[in-house]
Scaffold this motif. Sequence first.
Motif, PDB file in Angstrom:
ATOM      1  N   LEU A 104      13.702   6.630 -12.376  1.00  0.00           N
ATOM      2  CA  LEU A 104      14.613   5.568 -12.262  1.00  0.00           C
ATOM      3  C   LEU A 104      13.656   4.286 -11.755  1.00  0.00           C
ATOM      4  O   LEU A 104      14.292   3.153 -11.964  1.00  0.00           O
ATOM      5  CB  LEU A 104      15.417   5.760 -10.838  1.00  0.00           C
ATOM      6  N   HIS A 105      12.559   4.300 -11.181  1.00  0.00           N
ATOM      7  CA  HIS A 105      11.487   3.363 -10.776  1.00  0.00           C
ATOM      8  C   HIS A 105      10.895   2.895 -11.910  1.00  0.00           C
ATOM      9  O   HIS A 105      10.169   1.668 -11.626  1.00  0.00           O
ATOM     10  CB  HIS A 105      10.763   3.832  -9.747  1.00  0.00           C
ATOM     11  N   THR A 106      11.208   3.236 -13.389  1.00  0.00           N
ATOM     12  CA  THR A 106      10.692   2.558 -14.231  1.00  0.00           C
ATOM     13  C   THR A 106      10.865   0.973 -14.461  1.00  0.00           C
ATOM     14  O   THR A 106      12.243   0.712 -14.168  1.00  0.00           O
ATOM     15  CB  THR A 106      11.021   3.261 -15.593  1.00  0.00           C
ATOM     16  N   ALA A 107      10.026   0.133 -14.822  1.00  0.00           N
ATOM     17  CA  ALA A 107      10.365  -1.254 -14.955  1.00  0.00           C
ATOM     18  C   ALA A 107      10.880  -1.935 -13.678  1.00  0.00           C
ATOM     19  O   ALA A 107      11.575  -3.014 -13.759  1.00  0.00           O
ATOM     20  CB  ALA A 107      11.063  -1.445 -16.098  1.00  0.00           C
ATOM     21  N   ARG A 108      10.516  -1.425 -12.446  1.00  0.00           N
ATOM     22  CA  ARG A 108      11.055  -1.831 -11.236  1.00  0.00           C
ATOM     23  C   ARG A 108      10.212  -1.749 -10.035  1.00  0.00           C
ATOM     24  O   ARG A 108       9.284  -0.801 -10.016  1.00  0.00           O
ATOM     25  CB  ARG A 108      12.610  -1.237 -10.953  1.00  0.00           C
ATOM     26  N   SER A 109      10.121  -2.354  -9.148  1.00  0.00           N
ATOM     27  CA  SER A 109       9.336  -2.429  -7.928  1.00  0.00           C
ATOM     28  C   SER A 109      10.293  -2.553  -6.930  1.00  0.00           C
ATOM     29  O   SER A 109      11.358  -2.884  -6.832  1.00  0.00           O
ATOM     30  CB  SER A 109       8.366  -3.645  -7.923  1.00  0.00           C
ATOM     31  N   ARG A 110       9.855  -1.939  -5.669  1.00  0.00           N
ATOM     32  CA  ARG A 110      10.524  -2.195  -4.387  1.00  0.00           C
ATOM     33  C   ARG A 110      10.729  -3.765  -4.039  1.00  0.00           C
ATOM     34  O   ARG A 110      11.828  -4.171  -3.326  1.00  0.00           O
ATOM     35  CB  ARG A 110      10.020  -1.640  -3.174  1.00  0.00           C
ATOM     36  N   ASN A 111      10.119  -4.479  -4.878  1.00  0.00           N
ATOM     37  CA  ASN A 111      10.111  -5.990  -4.451  1.00  0.00           C
ATOM     38  C   ASN A 111      11.152  -6.568  -4.942  1.00  0.00           C
ATOM     39  O   ASN A 111      11.843  -7.519  -4.367  1.00  0.00           O
ATOM     40  CB  ASN A 111       8.664  -6.731  -4.934  1.00  0.00           C
ATOM     41  N   ASP A 112      11.456  -6.374  -6.340  1.00  0.00           N
ATOM     42  CA  ASP A 112      12.625  -7.108  -6.956  1.00  0.00           C
ATOM     43  C   ASP A 112      14.046  -6.188  -6.364  1.00  0.00           C
ATOM     44  O   ASP A 112      14.948  -6.971  -6.460  1.00  0.00           O
ATOM     45  CB  ASP A 112      12.653  -7.010  -8.512  1.00  0.00           C
ATOM     46  N   GLN A 113      13.679  -4.942  -6.122  1.00  0.00           N
ATOM     47  CA  GLN A 113      14.854  -4.350  -5.584  1.00  0.00           C
ATOM     48  C   GLN A 113      15.450  -4.735  -4.201  1.00  0.00           C
ATOM     49  O   GLN A 113      16.545  -4.927  -4.310  1.00  0.00           O
ATOM     50  CB  GLN A 113      14.310  -2.805  -5.462  1.00  0.00           C
ATOM     51  N   VAL A 114      14.479  -4.998  -3.463  1.00  0.00           N
ATOM     52  CA  VAL A 114      15.006  -5.538  -1.852  1.00  0.00           C
ATOM     53  C   VAL A 114      15.438  -6.833  -2.246  1.00  0.00           C
ATOM     54  O   VAL A 114      16.558  -7.222  -1.555  1.00  0.00           O
ATOM     55  CB  VAL A 114      13.783  -5.416  -0.857  1.00  0.00           C
ATOM     56  N   ALA A 115      14.719  -7.592  -2.976  1.00  0.00           N
ATOM     57  CA  ALA A 115      15.423  -8.941  -3.327  1.00  0.00           C
ATOM     58  C   ALA A 115      16.731  -9.030  -3.686  1.00  0.00           C
ATOM     59  O   ALA A 115      17.625  -9.952  -3.417  1.00  0.00           O
ATOM     60  CB  ALA A 115      14.394  -9.748  -4.164  1.00  0.00           C
ATOM     61  N   SER A 229      11.084 -14.935  -7.787  1.00  0.00           N
ATOM     62  CA  SER A 229      12.131 -14.042  -7.674  1.00  0.00           C
ATOM     63  C   SER A 229      11.923 -13.006  -6.570  1.00  0.00           C
ATOM     64  O   SER A 229      12.684 -12.690  -5.819  1.00  0.00           O
ATOM     65  CB  SER A 229      12.332 -13.068  -9.041  1.00  0.00           C
ATOM     66  N   VAL A 230      10.586 -12.574  -6.367  1.00  0.00           N
ATOM     67  CA  VAL A 230      10.280 -11.573  -5.337  1.00  0.00           C
ATOM     68  C   VAL A 230       9.756 -12.315  -3.992  1.00  0.00           C
ATOM     69  O   VAL A 230       9.735 -11.634  -3.179  1.00  0.00           O
ATOM     70  CB  VAL A 230       9.027 -10.554  -5.884  1.00  0.00           C
ATOM     71  N   SER A 231       9.673 -13.489  -4.132  1.00  0.00           N
ATOM     72  CA  SER A 231       9.177 -14.134  -2.897  1.00  0.00           C
ATOM     73  C   SER A 231       9.911 -15.175  -2.343  1.00  0.00           C
ATOM     74  O   SER A 231       9.941 -15.859  -1.037  1.00  0.00           O
ATOM     75  CB  SER A 231       7.716 -15.086  -2.880  1.00  0.00           C
ATOM     76  N   ASP A 232      11.167 -15.326  -2.745  1.00  0.00           N
ATOM     77  CA  ASP A 232      12.162 -16.282  -2.295  1.00  0.00           C
ATOM     78  C   ASP A 232      13.263 -15.642  -1.445  1.00  0.00           C
ATOM     79  O   ASP A 232      13.883 -14.775  -1.531  1.00  0.00           O
ATOM     80  CB  ASP A 232      12.858 -16.930  -3.638  1.00  0.00           C
ATOM     81  N   ARG A 233      13.281 -16.356  -0.023  1.00  0.00           N
ATOM     82  CA  ARG A 233      14.145 -15.984   0.765  1.00  0.00           C
ATOM     83  C   ARG A 233      15.030 -16.967   1.143  1.00  0.00           C
ATOM     84  O   ARG A 233      15.743 -17.090   2.429  1.00  0.00           O
ATOM     85  CB  ARG A 233      13.384 -15.177   2.086  1.00  0.00           C
ATOM     86  N   ASP A 234      15.179 -18.081   0.303  1.00  0.00           N
ATOM     87  CA  ASP A 234      15.598 -19.328   0.652  1.00  0.00           C
ATOM     88  C   ASP A 234      17.157 -18.902   0.794  1.00  0.00           C
ATOM     89  O   ASP A 234      17.960 -19.426   1.737  1.00  0.00           O
ATOM     90  CB  ASP A 234      15.971 -20.386  -0.668  1.00  0.00           C
ATOM     91  N   PHE A 235      17.741 -18.247   0.205  1.00  0.00           N
ATOM     92  CA  PHE A 235      19.437 -17.827   0.212  1.00  0.00           C
ATOM     93  C   PHE A 235      19.603 -17.122   1.693  1.00  0.00           C
ATOM     94  O   PHE A 235      20.712 -17.362   2.248  1.00  0.00           O
ATOM     95  CB  PHE A 235      19.667 -17.016  -0.847  1.00  0.00           C
ATOM     96  N   ILE A 236      18.763 -16.301   2.249  1.00  0.00           N
ATOM     97  CA  ILE A 236      18.989 -15.969   3.524  1.00  0.00           C
ATOM     98  C   ILE A 236      19.021 -17.114   4.641  1.00  0.00           C
ATOM     99  O   ILE A 236      19.639 -17.348   5.562  1.00  0.00           O
ATOM    100  CB  ILE A 236      17.985 -14.976   4.004  1.00  0.00           C
ATOM    101  N   LEU A 237      17.948 -17.968   4.434  1.00  0.00           N
ATOM    102  CA  LEU A 237      17.737 -19.199   5.240  1.00  0.00           C
ATOM    103  C   LEU A 237      18.926 -20.070   5.164  1.00  0.00           C
ATOM    104  O   LEU A 237      19.270 -20.516   6.210  1.00  0.00           O
ATOM    105  CB  LEU A 237      16.499 -19.774   4.797  1.00  0.00           C
ATOM    106  N   GLU A 238      19.366 -20.094   3.997  1.00  0.00           N
ATOM    107  CA  GLU A 238      20.599 -20.863   3.726  1.00  0.00           C
ATOM    108  C   GLU A 238      21.899 -20.456   4.647  1.00  0.00           C
ATOM    109  O   GLU A 238      22.566 -21.119   5.286  1.00  0.00           O
ATOM    110  CB  GLU A 238      21.110 -21.412   2.361  1.00  0.00           C
ATOM    111  N   TYR A 239      21.832 -19.228   4.618  1.00  0.00           N
ATOM    112  CA  TYR A 239      23.062 -18.438   5.290  1.00  0.00           C
ATOM    113  C   TYR A 239      22.931 -18.584   6.622  1.00  0.00           C
ATOM    114  O   TYR A 239      23.909 -18.871   7.304  1.00  0.00           O
ATOM    115  CB  TYR A 239      22.936 -17.006   5.187  1.00  0.00           C
TER     116      TYR A 239
END
Length: 458
Positions: A104-115, A229-239
């Motif tokens: 399942l974790h092929t071509a994926r990281s927890r970084n894009d997963q959590v984002a 994609s993996v370092s943006d948290r603007d959307f949380i800050l906006e909320y």
Amino acid sequence: NANAMWGGRFASSPSALMEAINVSIGFDRRLAAQDIRGSVAHADMLAKQGIISEEDRDAIHDGLKRILEEIEGGHFTFSTALEDIHMNVEGRLRDLIGPAAGRLHTARSRNDQVATDVRLWVREAHDRADAQITNLMDTLLTQAAAHAETVMPGFTHLQSAQPVTFGHHLMAYVEMLGRDRSRIRDSRKRLNECPLGAAALAGTSFPIDRHATAEALGFDGPTRNSLDSVSDRDFILEYLSIASISAMHLSRLAEEIVIWMTPQFGFVRLSDQWTTGSSIMPQKKNPDAAELVRAKPGRIIGSLVALLTVMKGLPLTYSKDMQEDKERLFDAADTYELVLAAVSGMIADLKPVPERMAAAAGAGFATATDLADWLVRALEMPFRDAHHVTGRLVAEAEQRGCGLEDLSLDVMQAVEPRITDAVYAVLGVENSVRSRMSFGGTAPDNVRAQIAWWRARL
Ligand code: ARG
């Protein structure tokens, strides 16, 4: 024993304190449904692209479905050794379906997963807040319609300024909430891009289809830069910003309820459902809910400042600092939603006391501006002169301890001989309010027009 996920190069397990500072399962379990949804979309895409087999995809599906049932049914065993929700789900999947789980974790990281998980969560939070704000606006419109003609004092500096209507006053909050709701819709649009497939930070060499996963998860499309994609948290800050501003609005309304509830004002009553008593003073009825609505924005604003502080100065791309986003987000959303619900409840419960409002509206020479305006219209005085004459009449009334409307025509004419008894018509608060017909003004017909305008936009 070393970690099941990355034990390859680790000879021993982490120290107890390493685990304690690192662990997030205590709070990020709230992302379980979003995490599983993201994994289902990812597995589907991997199979469609021929990266995993259809049998493995089916096994992954079945396993994830069962895990979601276990979590929702409350019989999933969360493990702190497995750190976070992502590894807890994957760990359980391995128990359930064996080695296929590892694909399942092929071509994926927890970084894009959590984002991706957090974006899905915030999107739902936006939708909940949108519905709650709409409901509160609806409640305010109902009260405003019932009190489009109920005269009360309008204030500046919390000093009586000019008469307005209670309906007009409530409609001011409908405007604020309308802006809050449009900020939510704006931000939701901006966040609706899917980071899944950015992998750890650089993208992947597997032939994935990011457009397909984005679509499956209801996003408008994939994000364009894997690093962002993996370092943006603007959307949380906006909320958090939106929730802060909106909760600030609600705290102002709450503060007014507190003031209106005092025996000295006595403008509104709240039922026993929305008040508390005192254990010592039998006469007390305290507006505790309103006071807490006044206080709660502190938590939300604190969360905004906390996350801004975490994010400022972080180098690209992912750093574990960013795990600190979740508790602040969850606490802020819980608080904001509670506050919205409490204000809706109070506004529906609120019983205005029109006699008290009308009496206060007439006090404090509240129609002095109407008198000045009359002098301008009837006597063609320049407004500055009219202001001066009115000031002298207010002084006369103050000296006599009466209202402007109680001054005899003789007394008025001693100050300005051209005044006629037609002046008395503008000295009543009802007339004052009715005369404020400029667009956006407090005249009852205006207020009703504004109510209709918003009703059509709920
Ligand atoms: N629990 C982590 C978080 O919330 C998930 C991402 C971890 N990624 C990593 N490379 N350690 O941010």
